[in-house]
Design a protein around this motif. Structure first.
Motif, PDB file in Angstrom:
ATOM      1  N   LEU A 137       6.924   6.751   2.584  1.00  0.00           N
ATOM      2  CA  LEU A 137       7.060   5.727   1.545  1.00  0.00           C
ATOM      3  C   LEU A 137       8.219   4.795   1.860  1.00  0.00           C
ATOM      4  CD1 LEU A 137       6.377   4.606  -1.318  1.00  0.00           C
ATOM      5  CD2 LEU A 137       7.940   6.337  -2.226  1.00  0.00           C
ATOM      6  N   ALA A 138       9.353   5.354   2.290  1.00  0.00           N
ATOM      7  CA  ALA A 138      10.526   4.538   2.587  1.00  0.00           C
ATOM      8  C   ALA A 138      10.281   3.608   3.768  1.00  0.00           C
ATOM      9  CB  ALA A 138      11.729   5.448   2.872  1.00  0.00           C
ATOM     10  N   VAL A 139       9.528   4.061   4.762  1.00  0.00           N
ATOM     11  CA  VAL A 139       9.181   3.185   5.884  1.00  0.00           C
ATOM     12  C   VAL A 139       8.347   2.014   5.390  1.00  0.00           C
ATOM     13  CG1 VAL A 139       7.907   3.023   8.060  1.00  0.00           C
ATOM     14  CG2 VAL A 139       9.319   5.033   7.600  1.00  0.00           C
ATOM     15  N   GLY A 140       7.371   2.289   4.529  1.00  0.00           N
ATOM     16  CA  GLY A 140       6.551   1.223   3.958  1.00  0.00           C
ATOM     17  C   GLY A 140       7.368   0.249   3.136  1.00  0.00           C
ATOM     18  N   LEU A 141       8.325   0.761   2.365  1.00  0.00           N
ATOM     19  CA  LEU A 141       9.192  -0.113   1.566  1.00  0.00           C
ATOM     20  C   LEU A 141      10.013  -1.036   2.460  1.00  0.00           C
ATOM     21  CD1 LEU A 141      10.511   2.455  -1.087  1.00  0.00           C
ATOM     22  CD2 LEU A 141       8.944   0.547  -1.511  1.00  0.00           C
ATOM     23  N   THR A 142      10.506  -0.507   3.554  1.00  0.00           N
ATOM     24  CA  THR A 142      11.320  -1.320   4.474  1.00  0.00           C
ATOM     25  C   THR A 142      10.502  -2.449   5.080  1.00  0.00           C
ATOM     26  OG1 THR A 142      12.631   0.645   5.033  1.00  0.00           O
ATOM     27  CG2 THR A 142      12.780  -1.238   6.518  1.00  0.00           C
ATOM     28  N   VAL A 143       9.315  -2.124   5.568  1.00  0.00           N
ATOM     29  CA  VAL A 143       8.461  -3.145   6.198  1.00  0.00           C
ATOM     30  C   VAL A 143       7.995  -4.154   5.153  1.00  0.00           C
ATOM     31  CG1 VAL A 143       6.338  -3.544   7.491  1.00  0.00           C
ATOM     32  CG2 VAL A 143       7.740  -1.523   7.983  1.00  0.00           C
ATOM     33  N   GLY A 144       7.583  -3.668   3.987  1.00  0.00           N
ATOM     34  CA  GLY A 144       7.077  -4.563   2.954  1.00  0.00           C
ATOM     35  C   GLY A 144       8.132  -5.491   2.400  1.00  0.00           C
ATOM     36  N   VAL A 166      -3.713  -5.592  -5.230  1.00  0.00           N
ATOM     37  CA  VAL A 166      -4.958  -4.985  -4.752  1.00  0.00           C
ATOM     38  C   VAL A 166      -4.649  -3.847  -3.790  1.00  0.00           C
ATOM     39  CG1 VAL A 166      -7.068  -5.394  -3.441  1.00  0.00           C
ATOM     40  CG2 VAL A 166      -6.269  -7.105  -5.059  1.00  0.00           C
ATOM     41  N   LEU A 167      -3.690  -4.065  -2.899  1.00  0.00           N
ATOM     42  CA  LEU A 167      -3.341  -3.052  -1.908  1.00  0.00           C
ATOM     43  C   LEU A 167      -2.802  -1.792  -2.580  1.00  0.00           C
ATOM     44  CD1 LEU A 167      -3.436  -2.808   1.148  1.00  0.00           C
ATOM     45  CD2 LEU A 167      -1.080  -3.657   1.240  1.00  0.00           C
ATOM     46  N   MET A 168      -1.997  -1.974  -3.624  1.00  0.00           N
ATOM     47  CA  MET A 168      -1.485  -0.832  -4.371  1.00  0.00           C
ATOM     48  C   MET A 168      -2.621  -0.022  -4.988  1.00  0.00           C
ATOM     49  SD  MET A 168       1.901  -1.645  -6.608  1.00  0.00           S
ATOM     50  CE  MET A 168       1.984  -3.417  -6.518  1.00  0.00           C
ATOM     51  N   GLY A 169      -3.500  -0.728  -5.724  1.00  0.00           N
ATOM     52  CA  GLY A 169      -4.590  -0.048  -6.404  1.00  0.00           C
ATOM     53  C   GLY A 169      -5.538   0.656  -5.460  1.00  0.00           C
ATOM     54  N   MET A 170      -5.942  -0.032  -4.388  1.00  0.00           N
ATOM     55  CA  MET A 170      -6.858   0.575  -3.418  1.00  0.00           C
ATOM     56  C   MET A 170      -6.197   1.742  -2.696  1.00  0.00           C
ATOM     57  SD  MET A 170      -9.641  -0.959  -3.878  1.00  0.00           S
ATOM     58  CE  MET A 170     -10.521  -0.227  -2.504  1.00  0.00           C
ATOM     59  N   GLY A 171      -4.902   1.606  -2.395  1.00  0.00           N
ATOM     60  CA  GLY A 171      -4.193   2.697  -1.744  1.00  0.00           C
ATOM     61  C   GLY A 171      -4.196   3.954  -2.591  1.00  0.00           C
ATOM     62  N   GLY A 172      -3.974   3.797  -3.906  1.00  0.00           N
ATOM     63  CA  GLY A 172      -3.986   4.946  -4.788  1.00  0.00           C
ATOM     64  C   GLY A 172      -5.349   5.599  -4.877  1.00  0.00           C
ATOM     65  N   LEU A 173      -6.412   4.792  -4.962  1.00  0.00           N
ATOM     66  CA  LEU A 173      -7.760   5.343  -5.059  1.00  0.00           C
ATOM     67  C   LEU A 173      -8.152   6.096  -3.791  1.00  0.00           C
ATOM     68  CD1 LEU A 173      -9.611   2.363  -6.811  1.00  0.00           C
ATOM     69  CD2 LEU A 173      -8.910   4.532  -7.833  1.00  0.00           C
ATOM     70  N   GLY A 192       3.912   1.895  -0.318  1.00  0.00           N
ATOM     71  CA  GLY A 192       5.281   1.399  -0.235  1.00  0.00           C
ATOM     72  C   GLY A 192       5.345  -0.016   0.309  1.00  0.00           C
ATOM     73  N   PHE A 193       4.506  -0.315   1.274  1.00  0.00           N
ATOM     74  CA  PHE A 193       4.421  -1.655   1.849  1.00  0.00           C
ATOM     75  C   PHE A 193       4.049  -2.685   0.788  1.00  0.00           C
ATOM     76  CE2 PHE A 193       1.681  -4.800   4.175  1.00  0.00           C
ATOM     77  CZ  PHE A 193       2.688  -5.397   4.911  1.00  0.00           C
ATOM     78  N   ALA A 194       3.104  -2.337  -0.085  1.00  0.00           N
ATOM     79  CA  ALA A 194       2.666  -3.256  -1.131  1.00  0.00           C
ATOM     80  C   ALA A 194       3.690  -3.365  -2.253  1.00  0.00           C
ATOM     81  CB  ALA A 194       1.319  -2.803  -1.690  1.00  0.00           C
ATOM     82  N   VAL A 195       4.271  -2.242  -2.642  1.00  0.00           N
ATOM     83  CA  VAL A 195       5.209  -2.219  -3.766  1.00  0.00           C
ATOM     84  C   VAL A 195       6.418  -3.101  -3.501  1.00  0.00           C
ATOM     85  CG1 VAL A 195       6.925  -0.749  -4.882  1.00  0.00           C
ATOM     86  CG2 VAL A 195       4.553  -0.003  -4.773  1.00  0.00           C
ATOM     87  N   ALA A 196       7.035  -2.958  -2.338  1.00  0.00           N
ATOM     88  CA  ALA A 196       8.250  -3.712  -2.033  1.00  0.00           C
ATOM     89  C   ALA A 196       7.986  -5.215  -2.016  1.00  0.00           C
ATOM     90  CB  ALA A 196       8.813  -3.262  -0.692  1.00  0.00           C
ATOM     91  N   GLY A 197       6.860  -5.611  -1.440  1.00  0.00           N
ATOM     92  CA  GLY A 197       6.545  -7.030  -1.379  1.00  0.00           C
ATOM     93  C   GLY A 197       6.251  -7.612  -2.742  1.00  0.00           C
ATOM     94  N   ASN A 198       5.523  -6.878  -3.569  1.00  0.00           N
ATOM     95  CA  ASN A 198       5.157  -7.386  -4.887  1.00  0.00           C
ATOM     96  C   ASN A 198       6.393  -7.602  -5.754  1.00  0.00           C
ATOM     97  OD1 ASN A 198       2.924  -7.827  -6.997  1.00  0.00           O
ATOM     98  ND2 ASN A 198       4.220  -6.315  -7.974  1.00  0.00           N
ATOM     99  N   GLN A 199       7.298  -6.656  -5.730  1.00  0.00           N
ATOM    100  CA  GLN A 199       8.490  -6.742  -6.572  1.00  0.00           C
ATOM    101  C   GLN A 199       9.322  -7.975  -6.242  1.00  0.00           C
ATOM    102  OE1 GLN A 199      10.865  -3.106  -7.098  1.00  0.00           O
ATOM    103  NE2 GLN A 199      12.647  -4.281  -6.510  1.00  0.00           N
ATOM    104  N   LEU A 200       9.582  -8.206  -4.967  1.00  0.00           N
ATOM    105  CA  LEU A 200      10.445  -9.311  -4.573  1.00  0.00           C
ATOM    106  C   LEU A 200       9.765 -10.662  -4.719  1.00  0.00           C
ATOM    107  CD1 LEU A 200      12.107  -7.677  -1.428  1.00  0.00           C
ATOM    108  CD2 LEU A 200      13.105  -7.988  -3.701  1.00  0.00           C
ATOM    109  N   VAL A 201       8.484 -10.735  -4.375  1.00  0.00           N
ATOM    110  CA  VAL A 201       7.780 -12.008  -4.467  1.00  0.00           C
ATOM    111  C   VAL A 201       7.555 -12.399  -5.920  1.00  0.00           C
ATOM    112  CG1 VAL A 201       5.620 -13.210  -3.919  1.00  0.00           C
ATOM    113  CG2 VAL A 201       6.724 -11.766  -2.202  1.00  0.00           C
TER     114      VAL A 201
END
Length: 569
Positions: A137-144, A166-173, A192-201
């Motif tokens: 998760l932390a690696v995904g957060l860093t990249v995202g 969309v990436l968050m929802g599909m990833g969970g499913l 994690g990649f989707a979460v970090a990007g969504n929050q900042l953008v």
């Protein structure tokens, strides 16, 4: 001197020309159609005074040496201030806040599902398995946190705005049906990649659409982080308690069962099956959690289409799409049942007033240095880096320290009952909600502003990190966790607001991406340290380090330029 950027004679002449051009253009704002359409004859060259008595200036100085963009940004900011906070901006505030809600929602979901998923027999292998999931998760957060904001400068805010959800929802499913732990770690990276990007953008989108008088709302929406955690813990509790193999002290774990070669273990009345038979059929609770979360996320994504969002006006302006920016402001006014004097002719007048040679683009790094000054940029990077490092490091090391020195048993899913564990989650989440709201009010005061509020929160954070070592019971430790949760989210909300305010739209995504990189990278370092070197900190060195660092950062905040009362460029 070291660290200074050499200035050429041309740079000095350009800087003088920029100031003169902006001043000359500001005087033209009171003539022609703009003057006639201003409400109640307001003079746009004068600062706006908000209801709190704070002067709000629309004159920007964050746009680097590009005088054309600086003048257009000033004109746009004046139009937004004159139009005031309307329905369009309030709906956008709610939608972007839902994005922050989902970010925290999914981050907390990993805390919820990790113990049950790691206890499933078919996922088991030796080692601290839940921690590997959090490392992914932390690696995904860093990249995202690095990639998405930077891409938003190129691809636009709107595309990032929708695709991360969309990436968050599909990833969970997909993750809910994952048959292997390795696959689950891949999903951890994706989410994690989707979460970090969504929050900042989402923060970028809101700041580029608000009038200068309401930029503090970026801080206030940090309250949705706490709401996201609260909802995630509440929904997760229902499924984990009823549809999983036991992981608490009343049940034997899969790892224990396999290590002792036991074929079957007795469960208590609170656990329906033994962990040695903890397979897919008897352990669907964590899968139900992610299926539910995925459906909620995609539903909220579909709700976004009800709102006519296209791009932010400042992004369009930064791409020299003046006609689209003017039309968007007109559409915002129409949606809010307001009027605006801004049109394409207003921007065309800037092109005819200012020398076209000053419209060249400034290198990105130089624009960041211009906004923060050479000394301010490393301070801001340090704030983001240590925010990512210290909170996860302090929480783990404090638990280890108190267990070693004061015999306070660590609170983990395997050491306490589900009810006790989730009650603590709910208390901590509730305390996170008022933090950003209080910070949002403080940053608007004349006495504190952005940097003094950030400094005060940093100082209090350091002190309470140190005082937490005085805890002598689990309840006392919970009290300190609640206080630190309040301060953590308040401080992060102020830091996010400051970052998106200080950079101009042409480089805002790049600047936020740089800060996101330091936040994610040092958060990853903390996660790796917690996973592979947790015993090293039994003596409390990391606890003292984290507390002392935040006390020092209280002073570092004061080295940044203030942004209160200034419109974001």
């Amino acid at each position: 001197m070291a660290g200074e950027i050499p200035q050429s004679p041309n740079d000095d002449r350009n800087a003088e020309r920029n100031i003169e051009a902006q001043s000359a253009f500001a005087s033209t704002l009171v003539v022609d159609v703009e003057k006639s359409l201003h409400g109640k004859g307001a003079d746009p060259s004068k600062p706006y005074i908000n209801p709190n008595g704070i002067s709000v200036s629309t004159l920007t100085n964050q746009a680097g040496s590009n005088a054309v963009y600086a003048a257009k940004a000033q004109l746009l900011n004046q139009a937004l201030v004159d139009m005031k906070m309307g329905l369009y901006q309030w709906v956008l505030f709610i939608i972007t806040s839902v994005g922050w809600f989902l970010d925290s929602f999914w981050m907390m979901s990993f805390v919820v599902v990790a113990p049950s998923a790691s206890n499933e027999a078919q996922f088991f292998f030796s080692g601290d398995k839940p921690s590997y999931l959090f490392v992914s998760l932390a690696v995904g957060l860093t990249v995202g946190a690095t990639a998405w904001p930077c891409m938003s400068d190129v691809l636009g805010r709107r595309w990032i705005f929708t695709s991360t959800i969309v990436l968050m929802g599909m990833g969970g499913l997909v993750g809910a049906g994952m048959p292997s732990f390795t696959g689950l770690c891949v999903i951890g990276f994706v989410v994690g990649f989707a979460v970090a990007g969504n929050q900042l953008v989402d923060a970028i989108i809101l700041i580029e659409s608000l009038p200068a008088s309401h930029q503090f709302l970026v801080t206030v929406q940090g309250a949705f982080w706490g709401l996201g955690q609260l909802a995630s813990a509440a929904v997760g509790w229902a499924f984990i308690a009823g549809y999983t193999c036991g992981t608490g002290p009343d049940a034997i774990s899969t790892s224990q069962a396999l290590s002792t070669h036991s074929s079957r273990a007795e469960s208590s009345t609170h656990s329906s099956q033994s962990s040695t038979s903890c397979h897919y059929v008897s352990n669907k609770g964590w899968r139900y959690v992610w299926w539910t979360f995925g459906c909620i996320t995609l539903f909220l994504y579909l709700c976004r289409f009800v709102f006519p969002f296209r791009e932010t006006p400042k992004y369009l302006l930064s791409k020299r799409r003046d006609a689209e920016a003017a039309q968007l402001v007109t559409d915002m006014a129409t949606y809010s049942k307001r009027r605006t004097w801004l049109n394409e002719i207003s921007f065309a007048r800037v092109n005819s007033t200012i020398d076209a040679t000053d419209s060249r683009r400034t290198p990105r790094l130089r624009s960041l240095l211009f906004a923060l000054q050479p000394s301010g940029l490393p301070i801001l990077c340090l704030l983001w880096a240590l925010t990512g490092l210290t909170f996860p490091l302090h929480k783990t090391s404090l638990t280890t320290y108190l267990a070693a020195t004061h015999n306070i048993s660590p609170i983990t899913p395997t050491s306490v009952t589900t009810k006790y564990l989730y009650t603590r989650y709910l208390y901590s989440s509730l305390c996170a909600i008022p933090g950003p709201i209080a910070a949002g009010m403080l940053i608007q005061t004349k006495l504190l502003g952005r940097k003094r509020t950030g400094s005060a929160i940093a100082l209090l954070t350091g002190l309470f990190m140190l005082l937490a070592t005085l805890a002598r019971s689990r309840n006392a430790l919970l009290a300190f966790e609640c206080i630190l949760s309040f301060l953590q989210f308040a401080g992060l909300a102020v830091l996010t607001t400051y970052t998106v305010e200080i950079f101009a739209a042409p480089v805002r995504g790049f600047g936020v991406g740089v800060m996101g990189f330091f936040w994610g990278l040092f958060g990853l370092v903390a996660m790796i340290v917690n996973t592979f070197a947790g015993e090293v900190f039994a003596g409390g060195a990391a606890v003292w380090f984290c507390g002392a660092v935040w006390v020092v950062l209280g002073g570092a905040w004061l080295g940044l330029p203030e942004t209160r009362g200034s419109a974001a460029a």
